[in-house]
Enzyme design. Structure first.
Site, short mmCIF file in Angstrom:
data_model
loop_
_atom_site.label_atom_id
_atom_site.label_comp_id
_atom_site.label_asym_id
_atom_site.label_seq_id
_atom_site.Cartn_x
_atom_site.Cartn_y
_atom_site.Cartn_z
N SER A 29 0.85 -1.18 0.00
CA SER A 29 0.00 0.00 0.00
C SER A 29 0.89 1.23 0.00
O SER A 29 1.84 1.31 0.77
CB SER A 29 -0.88 -0.04 1.25
OG SER A 29 -1.68 1.10 1.31
N HIS A 74 -2.07 7.31 -4.89
CA HIS A 74 -2.32 6.18 -4.01
C HIS A 74 -2.27 4.92 -4.86
O HIS A 74 -2.77 4.90 -5.99
CB HIS A 74 -3.70 6.32 -3.36
CG HIS A 74 -4.30 5.02 -2.93
ND1 HIS A 74 -5.27 4.37 -3.68
CD2 HIS A 74 -4.05 4.23 -1.87
CE1 HIS A 74 -5.60 3.24 -3.07
NE2 HIS A 74 -4.88 3.13 -1.98
N ASN A 89 -2.38 0.44 -4.28
CA ASN A 89 -2.49 -0.68 -3.34
C ASN A 89 -2.79 -1.93 -4.15
O ASN A 89 -3.62 -1.90 -5.05
CB ASN A 89 -3.62 -0.39 -2.33
CG ASN A 89 -4.09 -1.63 -1.60
OD1 ASN A 89 -5.20 -2.09 -1.82
ND2 ASN A 89 -3.26 -2.17 -0.75
N ARG A 104 -3.23 -6.32 -3.34
CA ARG A 104 -3.31 -7.27 -2.22
C ARG A 104 -3.83 -8.63 -2.70
O ARG A 104 -4.50 -8.73 -3.72
CB ARG A 104 -4.23 -6.71 -1.14
CG ARG A 104 -5.61 -6.39 -1.65
CD ARG A 104 -6.46 -5.59 -0.65
NE ARG A 104 -7.74 -5.22 -1.24
CZ ARG A 104 -7.97 -4.08 -1.91
NH1 ARG A 104 -7.01 -3.18 -2.06
NH2 ARG A 104 -9.16 -3.82 -2.42
N GLY A 108 -6.11 -2.21 14.07
CA GLY A 108 -5.00 -2.36 13.12
C GLY A 108 -3.81 -1.52 13.54
O GLY A 108 -3.86 -0.81 14.55
#
Lengths: 288, 288
Positions: free
Chosen positions: B111, B125, B127, B129, B272
């Site tokens: 990220s 940005h 990211n 996953r 988190g």
């Protein structure tokens, strides 16, 4: 449910309190001889809005934002009043006292957030409101938000509201201070947003006049203690390092308001007046 | 459900991509001859964290934050990788594919959020996953966030991801661009967070290798187009007024991340790693 006289009396008081607070804050600007006194004294500007973008024709009302920016002492302060009526959305109505069968409501209040140039002068939030559904109640509170807290300031702020509470109900201060501590807490940082104060909601003792008098006392107490704390520090010089601490502290403040504050998230997600809701956000913040 | 080889392959790729991106960004710092080139070239610092504060002993894993601050070009950029496993909270599990009966999960990803000194250089940005429950899928995307958008930059950014999408699926670009536009929208401002890009989730075509190859292509495409856009503008001077526009734009960006971003609010409310989650917040922002 409340009668028209009560609604008008409450609404008129919030407007009067707004005028008193704006006068206090402008007097502070006039009297400042501190670091930024080469600036013109700050003055409030007013901007009204109407609650018009609702599909239901029964919705109405509006408000007035009073905002002062770039003053000698106040970097950005908003004092908003609003008086609105309409019907709650079904999802919201079921969680509001007295709105489960009839979702119509009336709400009037004053809401204030002050962000200061100096890291040595506390920021503050204050709000009082009266809401009427098939039930009717007062709510509100005030809390101090300081990057570099000073024990005596915090103590004096709490003492002012303790005195106000004790004039109206034996249990008020203990309950409302605790409520404030619990509400203005940032779980993901495991720390409070600030130094606390009082917070109350759904105050309906059965004696409207008594509850109104308490809410007035909260407002008047605010307008005594907060200007006194500002005047105590407004002429002190501050360092760049202190100002950096203020900007980082404001990052936390913005996090609380955007992630946790029920009024903010509810307002943003249900078409409230965005400018009035986000008036609370700091003029400048850092997440270094 | 995915096998160990797939989990390790995905995790190793995200780490490799992190290294490639950090190298690209440090090379930009070296090559800058613009307004802040009197500074030392910025360098990433790494900080690892372990997922330890879980009550369930079956939870584990951790991550590494790579952060560069105060560079010539990058004001604050974080490139975080993490590989974690455990069991979803019941409330969360019921909304996650493949987790309703067995809440155990594995997740690995990279990220990135970059905030730039110059209002003329876009922020970004990115990211990607890979998540495995009783099902397994890839997700990710990238979007450009510019205070002063330039038509050609936006077009080139979209073209890079369009090309990547078209190498893997005929419908990908159209679907994933739309998904991005819908996700990165700020309802209360009635405007997008930025200029968009692509966003995809729950990509599980049935061919793990193909889905992995697409996710790799998204990462490689990012590491070609974004550094190219930065280099295009990094040596231009900017005005104070442009910088003010950047700081105000970042206020919107923070609003989106704190109010609407599902990853942020979920992460904050479920314990988190706060530093890693809030790495996305701008180093400085204004709400004037």
């Amino acid at each position: 449910m409340s009668n028209d006289t009560e609604k008008q009396t409450a609404s008129a008081w919030f407007k009067e309190l707004r005028d008193q607070i704006c006068a206090s804050f402008e007097a502070i600007e006039d009297d400042c001889t501190g670091p930024l006194s080469n600036r013109e004294p700050g003055r409030f500007e007013r901007k009204s809005w109407q609650r018009t973008n609702q599909s239901d024709g029964a919705e109405g009302g509006g408000g007035t934002m009073s905002i002062m920016r770039g003053g000698r002492v106040f970097e950005k302060v908003g004092v908003n009043i609003s008086t609105v009526h309409g019907t709650f959305e079904p999802e919201f109505a079921k969680n509001m006292p007295g709105a489960d069968k009839d979702p119509s409501f009336f709400a009037t209040g004053v809401s204030l957030v002050a962000h200061m140039n100096s890291p040595r002068v506390p920021a503050v939030h204050m709000n009082t409101r009266f809401i009427s559904t098939q039930k009717a109640w007062f709510g509100g509170g005030a809390d101090l938000n300081t990057a570099l807290p000073i024990v005596k300031d915090t103590a004096d702020f709490h003492a002012a509201f303790k005195a106000a509470c004790h004039r109206h109900g034996d249990s008020y201060y203990e309950r409302f201070k605790k409520w404030c501590d619990e509400y203005f807490f940032i779980p993901h940082r495991n720390k409070p947003r600030g130094e606390g104060g009082i917070f109350y909601d759904q105050l309906a003792s059965g004696d409207w006049a008594a509850d109104f008098a308490f809410t007035q006392d909260v407002g008047r107490s605010f307008n005594e203690i907060y200007p006194a704390l500002v005047r105590r520090h407004m002429n002190e010089a501050w360092t760049d390092a202190e100002r950096e601490k203020l900007l980082e502290y404001r990052g936390l403040y913005a996090e609380f308001n955007l992630v946790y504050d029920r009024g903010t998230s509810f307002g943003l997600k249900t078409g409230g007046n965005v400018d009035a809701i986000l008036m609370s956000l700091p003029p400048e913040a850092k997440w270094p």
